[in-house]
Scaffold this motif. Structure first.
Motif, short mmCIF file in Angstrom:
data_model
loop_
_atom_site.label_atom_id
_atom_site.label_comp_id
_atom_site.label_asym_id
_atom_site.label_seq_id
_atom_site.Cartn_x
_atom_site.Cartn_y
_atom_site.Cartn_z
N VAL A 181 0.81 -1.23 0.00
CA VAL A 181 0.00 0.00 0.00
C VAL A 181 0.84 1.27 0.00
O VAL A 181 0.32 2.37 0.02
CB VAL A 181 -0.96 0.04 1.22
CG1 VAL A 181 -1.99 -1.07 1.12
CG2 VAL A 181 -0.17 -0.07 2.52
N TRP A 182 2.17 1.11 0.00
CA TRP A 182 3.06 2.26 0.00
C TRP A 182 3.95 2.21 -1.23
O TRP A 182 4.25 1.13 -1.74
CB TRP A 182 3.94 2.24 1.26
CG TRP A 182 3.18 2.34 2.54
CD1 TRP A 182 2.41 1.38 3.13
CD2 TRP A 182 3.13 3.47 3.42
NE1 TRP A 182 1.87 1.83 4.31
CE2 TRP A 182 2.31 3.12 4.52
CE3 TRP A 182 3.69 4.74 3.39
CZ2 TRP A 182 2.04 3.98 5.57
CZ3 TRP A 182 3.44 5.60 4.45
CH2 TRP A 182 2.61 5.22 5.52
N TYR A 183 4.39 3.39 -1.68
CA TYR A 183 5.30 3.46 -2.83
C TYR A 183 6.51 4.31 -2.48
O TYR A 183 6.43 5.24 -1.66
CB TYR A 183 4.60 4.07 -4.04
CG TYR A 183 3.41 3.28 -4.53
CD1 TYR A 183 3.59 2.09 -5.22
CD2 TYR A 183 2.12 3.72 -4.31
CE1 TYR A 183 2.51 1.35 -5.68
CE2 TYR A 183 1.02 3.00 -4.77
CZ TYR A 183 1.23 1.82 -5.45
OH TYR A 183 0.16 1.09 -5.89
N LYS A 184 7.63 4.00 -3.11
CA LYS A 184 8.81 4.84 -2.94
C LYS A 184 9.65 4.81 -4.20
O LYS A 184 9.60 3.86 -4.99
CB LYS A 184 9.65 4.41 -1.74
CG LYS A 184 10.39 3.09 -1.91
CD LYS A 184 11.31 2.85 -0.71
CE LYS A 184 12.07 1.53 -0.84
NZ LYS A 184 13.03 1.33 0.27
N TRP A 185 10.44 5.86 -4.38
CA TRP A 185 11.40 5.95 -5.48
C TRP A 185 12.74 5.51 -4.91
O TRP A 185 13.32 6.17 -4.08
CB TRP A 185 11.48 7.38 -6.00
CG TRP A 185 12.38 7.54 -7.20
CD1 TRP A 185 13.71 7.83 -7.18
CD2 TRP A 185 11.99 7.48 -8.55
NE1 TRP A 185 14.20 7.93 -8.45
CE2 TRP A 185 13.15 7.72 -9.33
CE3 TRP A 185 10.78 7.23 -9.20
CZ2 TRP A 185 13.13 7.73 -10.73
CZ3 TRP A 185 10.76 7.25 -10.59
CH2 TRP A 185 11.92 7.49 -11.35
N GLU A 186 13.20 4.35 -5.36
CA GLU A 186 14.45 3.78 -4.84
C GLU A 186 15.55 4.08 -5.84
O GLU A 186 15.62 3.47 -6.92
CB GLU A 186 14.29 2.29 -4.62
CG GLU A 186 15.41 1.64 -3.83
CD GLU A 186 15.03 0.25 -3.36
OE1 GLU A 186 15.67 -0.71 -3.84
OE2 GLU A 186 14.10 0.12 -2.55
N GLU A 187 16.44 5.00 -5.51
CA GLU A 187 17.40 5.52 -6.49
C GLU A 187 18.62 4.64 -6.69
O GLU A 187 19.26 4.68 -7.74
CB GLU A 187 17.86 6.92 -6.10
CG GLU A 187 18.54 7.02 -4.76
CD GLU A 187 19.04 8.42 -4.49
OE1 GLU A 187 19.36 9.14 -5.45
OE2 GLU A 187 19.13 8.81 -3.31
N ASP A 188 19.01 3.85 -5.69
CA ASP A 188 20.25 3.08 -5.80
C ASP A 188 19.96 1.70 -6.40
O ASP A 188 20.01 0.68 -5.72
CB ASP A 188 20.91 2.93 -4.43
CG ASP A 188 21.29 4.28 -3.86
OD1 ASP A 188 21.72 5.15 -4.64
OD2 ASP A 188 21.15 4.47 -2.64
N LEU A 189 19.63 1.72 -7.70
CA LEU A 189 19.31 0.46 -8.38
C LEU A 189 20.17 0.31 -9.61
O LEU A 189 20.55 1.28 -10.25
CB LEU A 189 17.84 0.44 -8.81
CG LEU A 189 16.80 0.48 -7.69
CD1 LEU A 189 15.42 0.58 -8.32
CD2 LEU A 189 16.88 -0.75 -6.83
N ASP A 190 20.46 -0.92 -9.95
CA ASP A 190 21.15 -1.19 -11.22
C ASP A 190 20.11 -1.21 -12.32
O ASP A 190 19.09 -1.88 -12.21
CB ASP A 190 21.87 -2.54 -11.18
CG ASP A 190 23.02 -2.54 -10.17
OD1 ASP A 190 23.26 -3.60 -9.59
OD2 ASP A 190 23.66 -1.48 -10.01
#
Length: 233
Positions: A223-232
């Motif tokens: 039910v929550w969202y986030k922008w996860e920047e440290d991704l390959d």
């Protein structure tokens, strides 16, 4: 808020008159079209700030009109439908509509949504309101000023609402937001919104990003969202 131009594309004479009267009283400039065949030409000549578009129209339906407009414009579009099922809603959001209202409706609700969409669109599109005009995550560039998302210098085409969701989430990397928070911050009218709309939009965004193997938007606990920047990528 006054003098913004609103285009009503609706074949029901009574609904057109009611909406035009209410909106004119709110000092909006209103133009009307009663069929899908003329809608695109009226849109081009009137250049509205927002469109209220019925789905069931003679000659060309509202879904197709929305799709055509989205090829060249990010103007907010509110769809109207006599059907309460999810199919029309999913189709409308899928081709780029910003909102969906089922008939019968309150004219005051339409006005509230129109004002909210115009306010949000102006806020996001005004560079003075953006601390960072451009954000970069690897080869992905988010240009808040021009409403453009690009990957390796190739544009990924989004609707205005899809872009606003990405622009908002990417402005707070690794911070989680509930559907309610996301709706409130992007739509700006959580009291009259439908939260399942958020999930529909996030699904569409993910599908577009997945074509480039991009997966910055993560779901947390469903039910929550986030922008996860440290991704390959």
């Amino acid at each position: 808020m006054a003098n913004e131009k609103i285009l009503i594309i609706e074949d029901d004479k009574d609904i057109r008159k009611i909406l035009k009267d209410y909106l004119t009283n709110e000092e909006f400039i209103v133009s009307c079209c009663d069929n899908g065949g003329d809608a695109i030409e009226v849109f081009k000549s009137f250049n509205p700030d927002i469109i209220v578009l019925d789905i069931m129209l003679p000659e060309v339906d509202g879904i197709e009109i929305c799709r055509i407009i989205r090829i060249s414009s990010m103007v907010p579009i509110i769809m109207l439908s006599a059907k309460s099922g999810d199919i029309d809603k999913i189709l409308s959001l899928g081709v780029g509509a910003d909102d969906y209202i089922t008939k019968p409706f309150s004219p005051m609700e339409i006005i509230a949504r129109i004002k909210a969409h115009i306010r949000r669109y102006k806020t996001f599109s005004n560079p003075a309101n953006n601390i960072l005009d451009k954000k970069k995550f690897g080869d992905l560039t988010i240009d808040s000023k021009s409403y453009k998302l690009s990957f390796k210098d190739r544009e990924i085409h989004l609707t205005s609402r899809e872009f606003e969701i990405i622009d908002f989430l990417s402005g707070y990397p690794n911070q989680v937001f509930s559907k309610e928070q996301l709706y409130d911050n992007v739509w700006g009218m959580s009291d009259i919104g439908e939260l399942n709309t958020v999930a529909v939009y996030v699904k569409r965004i993910r599908e577009k990003l997945a074509k480039h193997n991009i997966n910055y938007i993560r779901t947390v606990w469903g039910v929550w969202y986030k922008w996860e920047e440290d991704l390959d990528e």
